[in-house]
Design a protein around this motif. Structure first.
Motif, short mmCIF file in Angstrom:
data_model
loop_
_atom_site.label_atom_id
_atom_site.label_comp_id
_atom_site.label_asym_id
_atom_site.label_seq_id
_atom_site.Cartn_x
_atom_site.Cartn_y
_atom_site.Cartn_z
N SER A 26 81.86 59.23 -21.46
CA SER A 26 82.64 58.36 -22.33
C SER A 26 83.38 57.29 -21.53
CB SER A 26 83.64 59.19 -23.14
OG SER A 26 82.98 60.15 -23.95
N ILE A 27 83.93 57.67 -20.38
CA ILE A 27 84.62 56.71 -19.51
C ILE A 27 83.62 55.68 -18.99
CG2 ILE A 27 85.86 56.40 -17.34
CD1 ILE A 27 87.53 57.68 -19.55
N ARG A 28 82.47 56.15 -18.55
CA ARG A 28 81.45 55.23 -18.03
C ARG A 28 81.02 54.23 -19.11
NH1 ARG A 28 78.35 58.79 -16.43
NH2 ARG A 28 78.89 58.87 -14.22
N TYR A 29 80.84 54.71 -20.33
CA TYR A 29 80.47 53.85 -21.45
C TYR A 29 81.55 52.78 -21.69
CZ TYR A 29 79.60 52.45 -26.32
OH TYR A 29 79.38 51.72 -27.47
N ASP A 40 80.77 55.88 -8.66
CA ASP A 40 81.42 57.03 -8.02
C ASP A 40 81.97 57.97 -9.10
OD1 ASP A 40 82.86 58.85 -6.57
OD2 ASP A 40 84.11 57.38 -5.52
N GLU A 41 81.25 59.05 -9.36
CA GLU A 41 81.66 59.97 -10.43
C GLU A 41 83.01 60.62 -10.15
OE1 GLU A 41 79.76 63.98 -11.65
OE2 GLU A 41 78.87 62.48 -12.97
N SER A 42 83.37 60.76 -8.88
CA SER A 42 84.65 61.40 -8.56
C SER A 42 85.82 60.61 -9.14
CB SER A 42 84.81 61.55 -7.05
OG SER A 42 84.93 60.29 -6.41
N ARG A 43 85.66 59.30 -9.29
CA ARG A 43 86.72 58.49 -9.90
C ARG A 43 86.81 58.76 -11.39
NH1 ARG A 43 87.18 52.36 -8.55
NH2 ARG A 43 89.32 52.86 -9.16
N LEU A 44 85.69 59.04 -12.01
CA LEU A 44 85.68 59.32 -13.45
C LEU A 44 86.29 60.68 -13.75
CD1 LEU A 44 82.06 58.06 -14.30
CD2 LEU A 44 84.20 56.75 -14.27
N VAL A 45 86.07 61.63 -12.85
CA VAL A 45 86.60 62.99 -13.04
C VAL A 45 88.12 62.99 -13.08
CG1 VAL A 45 86.79 65.27 -11.94
CG2 VAL A 45 84.57 64.14 -12.10
N LYS A 46 88.74 62.01 -12.43
CA LYS A 46 90.21 61.93 -12.41
C LYS A 46 90.80 61.73 -13.81
CE LYS A 46 90.52 60.06 -7.71
NZ LYS A 46 90.93 58.89 -6.88
N PHE A 47 89.96 61.32 -14.76
CA PHE A 47 90.43 61.10 -16.12
C PHE A 47 90.60 62.40 -16.90
CE2 PHE A 47 89.24 56.85 -15.09
CZ PHE A 47 89.87 56.00 -16.00
#
Length: 221
Positions: A26-29, A40-47
């Protein structure tokens, strides 16, 4: 001496369910709709955990208005797809069932909108275990964990000294302390070991099995 608790206040994401796929998609979208590419998926995981508005501003430097637009895009994906790209941690259903049989009061306290939290619980057939579900509002008010706990306690006037909060982020522990509520930090979620240690929870566990033994010990006294 082991404590006894009657009220168990659970965080949702990273504590009862693993929402990583749905939230990161959802964040990537949302970012792509804003022409922001993130590899960098690790940045998305912070959400996972904190309020979305705060996270979009902090991690991508968005203005308040642009962050609100990002949340609208996020919801385009999350509402009907991302919300179900989620799974219950192994052992959680058994834990909730056993606490429920002990007549414990079970509560959800999450920064996720209440309407989403209720849909997730119903989808996974966990809703019957909970006496109360409190989250944020869709207009982004009551989004901090402190505001959520304030609302929870309005429905729990007899909980002083009898409640414990279970979560995976430092903010859960910090807010619990502010309200003089004991806390359990779970190490299998999305809070780092260093942030949880620094927050100094009342109890720390690493697995759902450890959490089950701990909470049932509190409930069975």
């Amino acid at each position: 001496m082991t404590r006894h608790y009657n009220f168990f206040i659970f965080d949702l994401d990273g504590t009862l369910t693993d929402p990583k796929v749905g939230i990161t998609n959802s964040i990537r979208y949302a970012l792509e709709r804003l022409d922001i590419k993130e590899g960098d998926e690790s940045r998305l995981v912070k959400f996972i955990g904190p309020p979305l508005l705060e996270s979009f501003c902090r991690y991508y430097g968005l203005s308040d208005s642009r962050a609100r637009q990002a949340i609208d895009y996020y919801r385009e994906y999350f509402t009907n797809k991302g919300i179900f790209e989620n799974q219950v941690y192994d052992g959680i259903r058994d834990l909730l069932s056993r606490l429920h049989k002990h007549k414990c009061q079970l509560v959800i306290a999450t920064s996720k909108p209440t309407i989403y939290a209720k849909r997730i619980l119903k989808h996974f057939r966990l809703h019957g275990y909970f006496d109360l579900v409190v989250g944020s509002n869709m207009d982004l008010t009551r989004s901090s964990k402190s505001e959520v706990i304030t609302e929870v306690l309005k429905f729990m006037p007899d909980s002083k000294g009898k409640a414990i909060l279970i979560g995976d982020r430092a903010d859960d522990v910090i807010v619990a302390k502010a309200y003089m509520i004991d806390s359990v930090a779970v190490g299998y979620g999305y809070g780092s070991e260093s942030e949880l240690i620094a927050a100094k929870p009342t109890y720390t566990i690493r697995t759902v099995g450890e959490l089950t033994r701990l909470l049932l010990g509190f409930a069975e006294i």
